[in-house]
Design an enzyme around this catalytic site. Structure first.
Site, mmCIF file in Angstrom:
data_model
loop_
_atom_site.group_PDB
_atom_site.id
_atom_site.type_symbol
_atom_site.label_atom_id
_atom_site.label_comp_id
_atom_site.label_asym_id
_atom_site.label_seq_id
_atom_site.Cartn_x
_atom_site.Cartn_y
_atom_site.Cartn_z
ATOM 1 N N ARG A 119 -7.317 6.649 22.131
ATOM 2 C CA ARG A 119 -6.627 7.580 22.915
ATOM 3 C C ARG A 119 -7.282 8.198 24.128
ATOM 4 O O ARG A 119 -8.411 7.872 24.402
ATOM 5 C CB ARG A 119 -6.768 8.898 21.790
ATOM 6 C CG ARG A 119 -5.594 8.501 20.654
ATOM 7 C CD ARG A 119 -5.682 9.736 19.681
ATOM 8 N NE ARG A 119 -4.809 10.853 20.180
ATOM 9 C CZ ARG A 119 -5.183 12.089 20.224
ATOM 10 N NH1 ARG A 119 -6.152 12.665 19.479
ATOM 11 N NH2 ARG A 119 -4.332 13.030 20.823
ATOM 12 N N LYS A 184 -16.464 9.879 12.324
ATOM 13 C CA LYS A 184 -15.344 9.359 12.600
ATOM 14 C C LYS A 184 -15.134 7.885 11.989
ATOM 15 O O LYS A 184 -16.142 7.031 12.225
ATOM 16 C CB LYS A 184 -14.983 9.051 14.009
ATOM 17 C CG LYS A 184 -13.610 8.537 14.417
ATOM 18 C CD LYS A 184 -12.897 8.752 15.601
ATOM 19 C CE LYS A 184 -11.888 8.092 16.097
ATOM 20 N NZ LYS A 184 -10.925 8.577 17.152
ATOM 21 N N ARG A 319 -15.791 24.467 15.609
ATOM 22 C CA ARG A 319 -16.731 25.619 16.485
ATOM 23 C C ARG A 319 -17.874 25.943 15.304
ATOM 24 O O ARG A 319 -17.620 26.755 14.299
ATOM 25 C CB ARG A 319 -15.728 26.582 16.487
ATOM 26 C CG ARG A 319 -16.279 27.783 17.650
ATOM 27 C CD ARG A 319 -15.226 28.352 18.322
ATOM 28 N NE ARG A 319 -14.213 28.970 17.421
ATOM 29 C CZ ARG A 319 -14.097 29.946 16.823
ATOM 30 N NH1 ARG A 319 -15.146 30.918 16.865
ATOM 31 N NH2 ARG A 319 -13.195 30.122 15.922
HETATM 32 C C1 BTN Z 1 -8.457 6.622 18.984
HETATM 33 O O1 BTN Z 1 -8.899 6.836 20.020
HETATM 34 O O2 BTN Z 1 -8.968 7.280 18.020
HETATM 35 C C2 BTN Z 1 -7.457 5.563 18.514
HETATM 36 C C3 BTN Z 1 -7.773 4.230 18.266
HETATM 37 C C4 BTN Z 1 -6.954 3.317 17.974
HETATM 38 C C5 BTN Z 1 -7.452 1.813 17.947
HETATM 39 C C6 BTN Z 1 -6.311 0.804 17.547
HETATM 40 S S1 BTN Z 1 -7.139 -0.670 17.164
HETATM 41 C C7 BTN Z 1 -5.474 -1.308 16.827
HETATM 42 C C8 BTN Z 1 -4.599 -0.808 18.118
HETATM 43 N N1 BTN Z 1 -4.706 -1.567 19.356
HETATM 44 C C9 BTN Z 1 -5.307 -0.901 20.224
HETATM 45 O O3 BTN Z 1 -5.548 -1.571 21.256
HETATM 46 N N2 BTN Z 1 -5.572 0.431 19.640
HETATM 47 C C10 BTN Z 1 -5.104 0.532 18.313
#
Ligand code: BTN
Length: 321
Positions: A119, A184, A319
């Site tokens: 993201r 995470k 927080r």
């Molecule tokens: C995040 O940033 O938390 C989201 C991560 C999403 C990763 C997955 S792996 C499969 C799919 N292909 C990608 O390039 N990204 C998502």
């Protein structure tokens, strides 16, 4: 590169047992010199495999390598449209590039992503045969309006799939992260191809940390956890993929009809920040308040000075008092 060459694959299969193999034997098997053996080993290390050398004994993979198997995933999930690739840029991109020629429910899973997408433009660290990189194509006939709660629904589907695979105790952080005890475990990235008044094409990307190689861990700038450290046994990525497919196949059509409302109770059970002081990070500011869960559109409910405010975008962090 879309797959390892013949020698790379032969070497991978040999080392997959997690035992030692001498350079000499590897050279014989691949039909190459000892120097070339080193180069092939380097190649596997570069894509994230944790292989090391002990003088006098040879090369060993730190853990046995179990590979994804398209046939097994298809048969476990009873779903025909599953594509497993060894190496590609990103499973999301692979599907996005093929719209609109895809069958609804087409899935792409890869062993390795050269440019895994996270993201907010971040990179998703994607070492070979270590984690799950999974994307699912879904065509929403009802268009873009209904999509605001989709990432939350996918979070719930992913927790369900993990539970079916024997992993309990995973929680959700609004809007689309899976957490385990403050770290995470997985992330969700939904990418859209939409025109006004038309069906909306969605690619639902899910990345789950399964077994993080130590070298790759250094590239991650936030607390993380992987499935292998929170489950006693080995995690079967084929079974996990099949469970994920079954969950999405069940929940997506239901969501298209009924929205997020039937899942609110489950979200409240899984929300790791419920009733806790949080900061919501918006484009240009922070907003502090108490997390009061979500509404039926998937918006975050934030209590600020006794009033409930709703937020559709942003990121939440705890927080500390
Ligand atoms: C995040 O940033 O938390 C989201 C991560 C999403 C990763 C997955 S792996 C499969 C799919 N292909 C990608 O390039 N990204 C998502």
């Amino acid at each position: 590169m879309s797959e390892l060459n013949e020698q790379g694959n032969a070497l991978l299969k040999l080392l997959a047992d997690g035992h030692f193999h001498s350079g000499e034997k590897i050279g014989e098997l691949l039909g190459v010199s000892r120097t070339s053996v080193n180069n092939y080993i380097k190649g596997l290390q570069e894509i994230g495999l944790d292989i090391y050398k002990v003088p006098g004994r040879g090369y060993q993979s730190a853990t046995p390598i179990d590979l994804l198997d398209e046939k097994i995933i298809r048969s476990l999930s009873q779903h025909a449209h599953v594509k497993v690739e060894q190496i590609l840029d990103s499973t999301n991109k692979w599907l996005l590039d093929k719209i609109p020629n895809l069958k609804n429910g087409q899935i792409c899973i890869a062993e390795y992503q050269l440019a895994g997408r996270g993201r907010r433009g971040r990179t998703w660290v994607s070492p070979f045969a270590s984690h799950l990189y999974f994307s699912y194509y879904w065509r929403f006939e009802s268009g873009i309006e209904k999509l605001s709660g989709l990432s939350l629904l996918v979070g719930i589907a992913t927790v369900n799939a993990l539970e079916e695979t024997g992993i309990k105790g995973v929680s959700l952080k609004w809007p689309n992260d899976l957490y385990y005890q403050g770290k995470k475990l997985a992330g969700i990235l939904i990418e859209l191809n939409a025109q006004a008044n038309e069906a909306c094409h969605t690619v639902i990307g899910i990345g789950i940390n399964v077994r993080m190689p130590p070298e790759q861990a250094k590239l991650i700038d936030q607390p993380w956890i992987d499935l292998s450290s929170l489950s006693d046994g080995k995690v079967d990525r084929n079974l996990l993929s099949a469970n994920l497919i079954s969950q999405l196949q069940k929940l997506l059509p239901e969501y298209e009809k009924n929205g997020l409302k039937p899942h609110l109770t489950k979200w409240f059970e899984l929300d790791c920040f419920l009733n806790q002081p949080v900061n919501v990070l918006l484009a240009d500011k922070h907003k502090a308040g108490i997390c009061r869960g979500i509404d039926e559109h998937g918006a975050l409910l934030l209590e600020c000075n006794g009033n409930i405010e709703t937020y559709i975008g942003g990121e939440v962090s705890l927080r500390l008092a």
